[in-house]
Design an enzyme around this catalytic site. Structure first.
Site, PDB file in Angstrom:
ATOM      1  N   PHE A 150      25.050 -16.181   8.635  1.00 47.99           N
ATOM      2  CA  PHE A 150      24.282 -16.240   7.391  1.00 47.99           C
ATOM      3  C   PHE A 150      24.998 -17.024   6.310  1.00 47.99           C
ATOM      4  CE2 PHE A 150      27.114 -12.662   6.589  1.00 47.99           C
ATOM      5  CZ  PHE A 150      27.497 -12.871   5.275  1.00 47.99           C
ATOM      6  N   LYS A 174      19.838 -20.296  17.315  1.00 46.52           N
ATOM      7  CA  LYS A 174      19.516 -18.920  16.931  1.00 46.52           C
ATOM      8  C   LYS A 174      20.232 -18.659  15.612  1.00 46.52           C
ATOM      9  CE  LYS A 174      20.645 -15.160  16.626  1.00 46.52           C
ATOM     10  NZ  LYS A 174      20.684 -14.329  15.357  1.00 46.52           N
ATOM     11  N   GLU A 177      19.140 -14.106  10.906  1.00 51.57           N
ATOM     12  CA  GLU A 177      17.863 -13.647  10.381  1.00 51.57           C
ATOM     13  C   GLU A 177      17.945 -13.332   8.890  1.00 51.57           C
ATOM     14  OE1 GLU A 177      20.001 -10.117  12.270  1.00 51.57           O
ATOM     15  OE2 GLU A 177      19.712 -12.265  12.640  1.00 51.57           O
ATOM     16  N   ARG A 178      19.166 -13.326   8.320  1.00 55.24           N
ATOM     17  CA  ARG A 178      19.289 -13.073   6.885  1.00 55.24           C
ATOM     18  C   ARG A 178      18.980 -14.308   6.052  1.00 55.24           C
ATOM     19  NH1 ARG A 178      25.054  -9.796   6.572  1.00 55.24           N
ATOM     20  NH2 ARG A 178      24.475  -8.034   7.903  1.00 55.24           N
ATOM     21  N   SER A 227      31.531 -12.557  13.490  1.00 54.20           N
ATOM     22  CA  SER A 227      32.633 -11.605  13.463  1.00 54.20           C
ATOM     23  C   SER A 227      33.453 -11.692  14.745  1.00 54.20           C
ATOM     24  CB  SER A 227      32.102 -10.182  13.288  1.00 54.20           C
ATOM     25  OG  SER A 227      31.436  -9.748  14.463  1.00 54.20           O
ATOM     26  N   CYS A 282      34.436 -17.993   5.822  1.00 51.37           N
ATOM     27  CA  CYS A 282      35.494 -17.750   6.804  1.00 51.37           C
ATOM     28  C   CYS A 282      36.781 -18.445   6.403  1.00 51.37           C
ATOM     29  CB  CYS A 282      35.057 -18.207   8.192  1.00 51.37           C
ATOM     30  SG  CYS A 282      34.841 -19.996   8.355  1.00 51.37           S
ATOM     31  N   GLU A 384      39.245  -8.105   7.676  1.00 52.44           N
ATOM     32  CA  GLU A 384      38.469  -9.056   6.872  1.00 52.44           C
ATOM     33  C   GLU A 384      37.483  -8.297   5.991  1.00 52.44           C
ATOM     34  OE1 GLU A 384      36.310 -13.311   7.627  1.00 52.44           O
ATOM     35  OE2 GLU A 384      35.754 -11.689   8.986  1.00 52.44           O
TER      36      GLU A 384
END
Length: 499
Positions: A150, A174, A177-178, A227, A282, A384
């Protein structure tokens, strides 16, 4: 009004068939602004089928013809930069200015991939043996896929899709979805640029869609950014299914401040790299490592003053330093980590937990937090946080400062601020991380170099964009050839040599 989104399969917008939808929120208000269909196995397999059927013809296009599609795409995006940035900002929560940067870093890789006629050139050896020539070819993998996060809805999809397409592969995206709208619009622009239908499909979804991509033997390569636990799982699962994979996980990026550093420059770097995009990067700097107590005291005092002046506002506020987090869950996570740091004994110099933006009490806003005297065993150091939280870990000397990022489980990026060339050179050679900045706070390489972290930040031996991307999205064929000369040598039963 709540918008209804769709998949893009075979060049057509395809409504959801699974009956499952996800809500896309406005992070500024908390309101639902769109619904996105979450694909099941059938829709994902349909996308794979279209991608497999379209790939062969696309792979037969000569590289220069494929490059022209990328160049046309760049022209089309140029006319929509502002609208794309605002759309991205409205779903993610990063400022519009930051959204422009997100888009540009993706376009940089498209520009790099447009050089594919040169990048695909193989090797040739004349007369490797008497009358024998050897040459290599780079062939497309076939159907490839990307699962993107996202926090960079434009950059990461373009980092993956552009090299894959340039190399002659089809690609199934893919996205998260956020924040699905910008990836979908970018795919539409690729179609407008002349990409044949089916070569690039967009499938929104969750675990079922991802599991289908992992298991289907027609998908030959898969990229992921997200993640660390999921990166490790996807990499292992892809390998078990015979796929090549590059999976990038979390990070805990350090910035070492030496006693001779320009302290104003270091503070500017920490403020921008630590709190920009609300820390949802990141490559965000989440750990400052001042060397020596005097350096630490001076650094923390200046950071405290600067953090107190940060302006948090709506993502479309041009005066805001950063906007909201992406979701309520992300906000709760950040606040929980600040609680953990306090309970562990870290000194909370600035507390952002109680921040609310007037008139936007239901928005996902977190104020900036600053911890001092964080110890390496604390969870706020080891894990994190992915929010606007900066931890200061004081190092007694240079060797301790070098050990901290080198021994941390994550190995994405690190920076050192110093005026001393010997120190900088020693640091870059010895530190155990994948990307290093010298007086540069966020050491993301330019598009024609390779991006990639080490240790639990990256799984796979090839990184993103740059030369590694071309290697990842192609397979090498090596051809050894000899043409009849009229001389008969008879059968040989020994291993041939070129001597």
């Amino acid at each position: 009004m709540v918008r209804e989104l769709a998949h893009l399969i075979g060049g057509k917008h395809t409504p959801g068939a699974s009956g499952t939808y996800g809500d896309v929120h406005d992070p500024n208000t908390g309101a639902v602004q769109a619904r996105v269909p979450l694909a099941g196995r059938a829709e994902t397999e349909a996308a794979i089928t279209d991608a497999a059927e379209a790939q062969h013809a696309w792979g037969e296009w000569n590289p220069q013809r494929r490059a022209r599609v990328l160049l046309k795409f760049l022209q089309l995006v140029e006319g929509e930069r502002e609208s794309l940035a605002r759309l991205l900002s409205s779903e993610h929560g990063k400022t519009v200015a930051d959204a422009h940067g997100d888009l540009q870093r993706g376009l940089d890789v498209v520009e790099f991939a447009a050089g594919i006629p040169h990048l695909l050139k193989g090797e040739f050896t004349d007369n490797a043996g008497t009358g024998i020539d050897v040459h290599s070819l780079r062939s497309p993998v076939g159907v490839t896929a990307g699962i993107t996060p996202f926090n960079f809805p434009a950059m990461i999809p373009l980092w993956q899709a552009a090299p894959a397409l340039a190399c002659g592969n089809s690609f199934i995206l893919k996205p998260s979805e956020r924040a699905p709208s910008v990836p979908l619009r970018l795919a539409e622009l690729f179609l407008e640029a002349g990409l044949p239908p089916g070569v690039l499909n967009v499938v929104n979804g969750g675990k079922e869609a991802v599991d289908t991509l992992l298991a289907d033997p027609r998908v030959g390569a898969l990229g992921f950014v997200g993640s660390t636990p999921i990166a490790a799982h996807l990499y292992a699962t892809a390998a078990a299914h015979g796929k090549r994979a590059q999976c990038f996980g979390g990070a805990k990026n350090h910035l070492v401040v030496m006693p001779d550093a320009d302290l104003d420059q270091a503070v500017d770097a920490l403020i921008g790299a630590g709190y920009g995009s609300a820390g949802e990067r990141c490559m965000a700097i989440s750990v400052a490592v001042p060397v020596g107590e005097a350096t630490a005291d001076a650094l923390v005092e200046r950071l405290k003053e600067r953090v107190g002046r940060l302006r948090i506002g709506r993502s479309d506020d041009p005066e805001a330093d950063f906007g909201p987090l992406v979701s309520r869950e992300a906000l709760d996570r950040v606040r929980r980590y600040v609680d953990i740091g306090v309970n562990e004994g870290a000194e909370l110099v600035v507390d952002g937990r109680g921040f609310t933006l007037p008139g936007h009490e239901d928005g996902f806003f977190a104020g900036p937090s600053l911890f001092d005297r964080v110890a390496p065993q604390m969870r706020v150091y080891r894990e994190e946080i992915f929010g606007p939280v900066l931890c200061v870990v004081r190092a007694a000397d240079y060797e301790e400062a070098l050990r901290l990022p080198s021994e941390h489980p994550y190995g994405n990026g690190v920076a050192i601020f110093t005026r001393d060339g010997d120190t900088a050179r020693d640091f870059t050679r010895r530190v155990n991380t994948g990307m290093i900045g010298v007086n540069v706070p966020i050491p993301v390489p330019v598009a024609y170099h390779t991006f990639g972290g080490w240790k639990r930040s990256g799984y796979g031996d090839l990184g993103q964009h740059g030369p590694d991307a071309i290697r990842f999205y192609t397979r090498t064929k090596t051809v050894t050839s000899r043409w009849p000369s009229g001389t008969k040598e008879g059968a040989s039963f020994t291993l041939p040599t070129m001597g």
